[in-house]
Motif scaffolding. Sequence first.
Motif, PDB file in Angstrom:
ATOM      1  N   PHE A  23       0.765  -1.101  -0.177  1.00  0.00           N
ATOM      2  CA  PHE A  23       0.090  -0.042  -0.131  1.00  0.00           C
ATOM      3  C   PHE A  23       0.865   1.221   0.036  1.00  0.00           C
ATOM      4  CE2 PHE A  23      -2.300  -3.156   1.960  1.00  0.00           C
ATOM      5  CZ  PHE A  23      -3.770  -3.197   1.173  1.00  0.00           C
ATOM      6  N   GLY A  24       0.519   2.515  -0.565  1.00  0.00           N
ATOM      7  CA  GLY A  24       1.248   3.322  -0.597  1.00  0.00           C
ATOM      8  C   GLY A  24       1.115   4.635   0.427  1.00  0.00           C
ATOM      9  N   GLU A  25       1.948   5.364   0.872  1.00  0.00           N
ATOM     10  CA  GLU A  25       1.825   6.018   2.028  1.00  0.00           C
ATOM     11  C   GLU A  25       0.862   7.438   1.588  1.00  0.00           C
ATOM     12  OE1 GLU A  25       5.854   7.162   3.636  1.00  0.00           O
ATOM     13  OE2 GLU A  25       6.156   4.807   4.075  1.00  0.00           O
ATOM     14  N   LYS A  26       0.619   7.541   0.583  1.00  0.00           N
ATOM     15  CA  LYS A  26      -0.075   8.952   0.302  1.00  0.00           C
ATOM     16  C   LYS A  26      -1.536   8.605   1.085  1.00  0.00           C
ATOM     17  CE  LYS A  26      -2.906  11.143  -3.301  1.00  0.00           C
ATOM     18  NZ  LYS A  26      -4.285  10.311  -2.584  1.00  0.00           N
ATOM     19  N   ASP A  27      -2.227   7.434   0.943  1.00  0.00           N
ATOM     20  CA  ASP A  27      -3.284   7.463   1.914  1.00  0.00           C
ATOM     21  C   ASP A  27      -2.927   6.916   3.370  1.00  0.00           C
ATOM     22  OD1 ASP A  27      -5.380   7.882  -0.149  1.00  0.00           O
ATOM     23  OD2 ASP A  27      -4.665   6.262  -1.283  1.00  0.00           O
ATOM     24  N   TYR A  28      -2.412   7.672   3.873  1.00  0.00           N
ATOM     25  CA  TYR A  28      -1.625   7.350   5.113  1.00  0.00           C
ATOM     26  C   TYR A  28      -2.676   6.806   6.273  1.00  0.00           C
ATOM     27  CZ  TYR A  28       2.092   7.035   8.742  1.00  0.00           C
ATOM     28  OH  TYR A  28       2.866   6.730   9.516  1.00  0.00           O
ATOM     29  N   GLN A  29      -3.680   7.345   6.406  1.00  0.00           N
ATOM     30  CA  GLN A  29      -4.611   7.050   7.316  1.00  0.00           C
ATOM     31  C   GLN A  29      -5.297   5.690   6.995  1.00  0.00           C
ATOM     32  OE1 GLN A  29      -7.996   9.616   7.996  1.00  0.00           O
ATOM     33  NE2 GLN A  29      -8.666   8.622   9.898  1.00  0.00           N
ATOM     34  N   GLN A  30      -5.517   5.173   5.936  1.00  0.00           N
ATOM     35  CA  GLN A  30      -5.893   3.941   5.125  1.00  0.00           C
ATOM     36  C   GLN A  30      -5.037   3.077   5.741  1.00  0.00           C
ATOM     37  OE1 GLN A  30      -7.771   3.275   1.233  1.00  0.00           O
ATOM     38  NE2 GLN A  30      -5.575   2.486   0.837  1.00  0.00           N
ATOM     39  N   LEU A  31      -3.459   3.306   5.485  1.00  0.00           N
ATOM     40  CA  LEU A  31      -2.455   2.333   5.538  1.00  0.00           C
ATOM     41  C   LEU A  31      -2.446   2.058   7.097  1.00  0.00           C
ATOM     42  CD1 LEU A  31       0.212   1.079   4.886  1.00  0.00           C
ATOM     43  CD2 LEU A  31       1.281   3.438   5.286  1.00  0.00           C
ATOM     44  N   ILE A  32      -2.401   2.970   8.053  1.00  0.00           N
ATOM     45  CA  ILE A  32      -2.310   2.830   9.567  1.00  0.00           C
ATOM     46  C   ILE A  32      -3.486   1.608   9.737  1.00  0.00           C
ATOM     47  CG2 ILE A  32      -2.550   3.748  11.692  1.00  0.00           C
ATOM     48  CD1 ILE A  32       0.128   3.983  10.229  1.00  0.00           C
ATOM     49  N   LEU A  33      -4.957   2.079   9.379  1.00  0.00           N
ATOM     50  CA  LEU A  33      -5.857   1.195   9.800  1.00  0.00           C
ATOM     51  C   LEU A  33      -5.907  -0.008   9.243  1.00  0.00           C
ATOM     52  CD1 LEU A  33      -8.705   3.802   9.220  1.00  0.00           C
ATOM     53  CD2 LEU A  33      -7.967   2.911  11.360  1.00  0.00           C
ATOM     54  N   ILE A  34      -5.519  -0.310   8.123  1.00  0.00           N
ATOM     55  CA  ILE A  34      -5.108  -1.718   7.477  1.00  0.00           C
ATOM     56  C   ILE A  34      -4.183  -2.343   8.350  1.00  0.00           C
ATOM     57  CG2 ILE A  34      -4.226  -3.078   5.474  1.00  0.00           C
ATOM     58  CD1 ILE A  34      -5.672  -0.927   3.774  1.00  0.00           C
ATOM     59  N   ARG A  35      -3.201  -1.721   8.618  1.00  0.00           N
ATOM     60  CA  ARG A  35      -2.123  -2.350   9.505  1.00  0.00           C
ATOM     61  C   ARG A  35      -2.548  -2.834  10.948  1.00  0.00           C
ATOM     62  NH1 ARG A  35       3.114   1.486   8.600  1.00  0.00           N
ATOM     63  NH2 ARG A  35       4.330  -0.221   6.888  1.00  0.00           N
TER      64      ARG A  35
END
Length: 282
Positions: free
Chosen positions: A151-163
Amino acid sequence: MTRLVRTRDELAAARARLVEQVGPDATVGMVPTMGALHAGHLALLDAARTGCDVVVASIFVNPMQFSQPGDLERYPRPLEQDLALCEQHGVDLVWVPTVEEIYPGGPAQVWVTAGELAAQLEGPNRPGHFDGVLTVVTKLFAAVRPDRAFFGEKDYQQLILIRRMVQDLGQGVEVVSAPTVREPDGLALSSRNLLLSPSERARARYLSAALLAGRAAAGSAAAVLAAAREVLTGADGVDVDYLELRDPELGPAPAAGPARLLIAARVGSVRLIDNVAVELCP
């Protein structure tokens, strides 16, 4: 050669054959997308190709992520172009399921809820969005069974939630992040950039300029935010939704150490988001 599959059964059979060709220790990498691939997606495909034996990309425009039906209908679906790009970047398998394949029997009755963080930052502007993201990612993971997902860091909130979801639900997938890909003037790559008029496109540059000014300040939280806000002061036509400094997990900003500076703003009718890592000094 890239293979296109539509159903879960086709996916499972094709995945099994690819893994068998490599051996029992084959690592399967996945890049979930909604299609309309750009250089940001391609960087994720390249990272997966470098780090995994088998690469699977999914292309699915998830209706649970759209609060406005019109936005869902207008979302671009250049499938032939996307398939050609997947071929060029060494993807082994592209799964393009129908809505009925992902949500048999109609809309999901059981969702993955994103929790308290989903109500912050992007949450107020996109109610229910992250629940939709986590629900569909869970379904995609269950079907593809990847070892790693990119996943890309641009959608950072999405990345953190997926983690967080992967950890909390014990899904056994390594979530790998890739840096934001930017246009030459610094604007974060996004399919939304194509909706900007030439004058709006020029003003959109203020978002990344503000973030980079904040990062360059390299001082206290107050200094970082002040530097970013100073850039935005002269940004006519940029309606800032939020400019926030958080810790890397999107909790409160620390007094010192790694942090994340995030921004969302409307330029004309187009809403853009961006973020950068910063280092705070006491």
